[in-house]
Design an enzyme around this catalytic site. Sequence first.
Site, short mmCIF file in Angstrom:
data_model
loop_
_atom_site.label_atom_id
_atom_site.label_comp_id
_atom_site.label_asym_id
_atom_site.label_seq_id
_atom_site.Cartn_x
_atom_site.Cartn_y
_atom_site.Cartn_z
N ASP A 523 0.88 -1.17 0.00
CA ASP A 523 0.00 0.00 0.00
C ASP A 523 0.92 1.22 0.00
O ASP A 523 1.57 1.53 1.01
CB ASP A 523 -0.89 -0.03 1.25
N HIS A 524 0.98 1.91 -1.13
CA HIS A 524 1.96 2.99 -1.29
C HIS A 524 1.65 4.20 -0.42
O HIS A 524 2.47 5.12 -0.30
CB HIS A 524 2.05 3.41 -2.76
N ARG A 525 0.48 4.23 0.21
CA ARG A 525 0.18 5.31 1.15
C ARG A 525 0.99 5.15 2.42
O ARG A 525 1.25 6.12 3.13
CB ARG A 525 -1.31 5.33 1.49
#
Length: 552
Positions: A523-525
């Site tokens: 999850d690149h967040r």
Amino acid sequence: MAIKEFKLPDVGEGVAEGELVTWLVEPGDRVEEDQPVAEVETDKALVEVPSRYDGVVEELFAEEGEIVPVGNVIISFRVDEDDEAPESAADTDDGPAEPSEAEVDDTDVADDTDAADDADAVAPGGRTFAPPSVRRLARELGVDLAAVDGSGPGGRVGESDVRAYADEETDSADDEADDAPTPKPIDIGSEDRGSAVTKRGGGDDSDAAAGGASAGATATEPAGRDRTLAAPATRKLAREFGVEVDDVPTDRTREGEPFVDEAAVRAYAEADASSAPPTDVTGAAEATDAAEAACTAGATAADPEGTVIDRIPYRGVRRTIGKRMEQSKFTAPHVTHHDTAEVDALVDARAELKPKAEAAGVKLTYMPFVMKAVVAGLKAYPQLNSELREEDEEILIKGEYNLGIAVATDAGLMVPVVRDVDTKGLFELADEVNDLAARAREREITPAEMKGGTFTLTNFGAIGGEYATPIINYPETAILGLGAIEERPVVRSHADVDGGFLDEADGSTVVPAPTLPLSLSIDHRVVDGAEAAAFANTVQDHLENPLLLLTE
């Protein structure tokens, strides 16, 4: 005796509904308390629903395949007053239940089996007993169950009874149709089909009479109905004639609903065809050309379902998987990092430990080694062992290492969780993974055993895959996909190997070696690309040097 109703309980934490997959009993069966009476599939697992009573099954209120909300009545029992179980929250919304209106006097009921069998045929109030599948068939064929003589124990109605009754009705209807006057065309001039339908169903007296005559009977039910009962063969005939069953006039009913047979459909179609206005030659030619063009192009507008070979209900576990995959993919921005570990030493280590595992009754796969390597990576980079709470605007870093293991089952992908991986040895992990996977495939896994994961592993290499882009098991923040361990070309120093293809420029050699492809989705967040790569490198180090696993 008294009639006691039983509602579908909450068979899992927070479950709102379930699909009634299989009835394990039928009306007339005697059951004991805690005996399973049905199998229900929720969005998490397949579970058995036990009886709360000792008694005789009175009626089944749901059909197999039906989605039933929690709290709906699914079954009722005839229970001796002395054997009644106390009411609970599962059976009532506001405390103890009022006495049921269905209570019956047991003074004339004998205790022997013959009396019980005689009582199986008809419920209090004279209602016929039949399994849900038989009731469904009766509705499809337009048969009134009350008119059917049952051939089962105590007069219970079966599918063969319903089909036999429907065949008799059809034969009778055909005889009536043969004796009916020949349908006459209706003179409607230049009016379109919509007007003709209106006249047949609900015009003035003369029009209604004309419409009724065309159908071979006086139609008391207006055309354009919302619901019409008809046998499957009748509906098929209507499709062949291009006729809407709801538009066919009829004065026949089944269970209070309008009923249409094949004779009425034929008469309606013939009358409609004879009243259609003539078509000019040019228009006919254009229509023919258009139809041929559509066929040439493979158009299926007239039969949009012509190529369908199966219909699979989208519900239960499959629907839950779909919703969660959609939520994950459209909530968390996915990035997938691919890498490959050279696992010569891992293959050798497993081969050396395998006989010891077999002696201990354990099947040792590569999964426990990977799990230990992942824990090492998560300890070094805890951001991947986390959960993003968007509402609270915070990232929760988890202190436990509970790894979900994706298992392919007939119902879809299920993810049982192995807890506290950091505290368990290789053999213990292997035994637990094998047990959870086997029970997941047999649909014996419980909802609790699929909760609480902090990171997930999916082994698509088991069926020959190499790389993939796995979807995160939301709300986790990462998932690691494992490819197949196979020999692939790798570059080694010429001093370290014998043979291979020598590169004279730098002294390196290309040789075959076992490798393990890795696909890490994040999850690149929450996780940056550099952090994901560093995590993958740590996992690789521990797989390529299995002695490092002893430190975990």
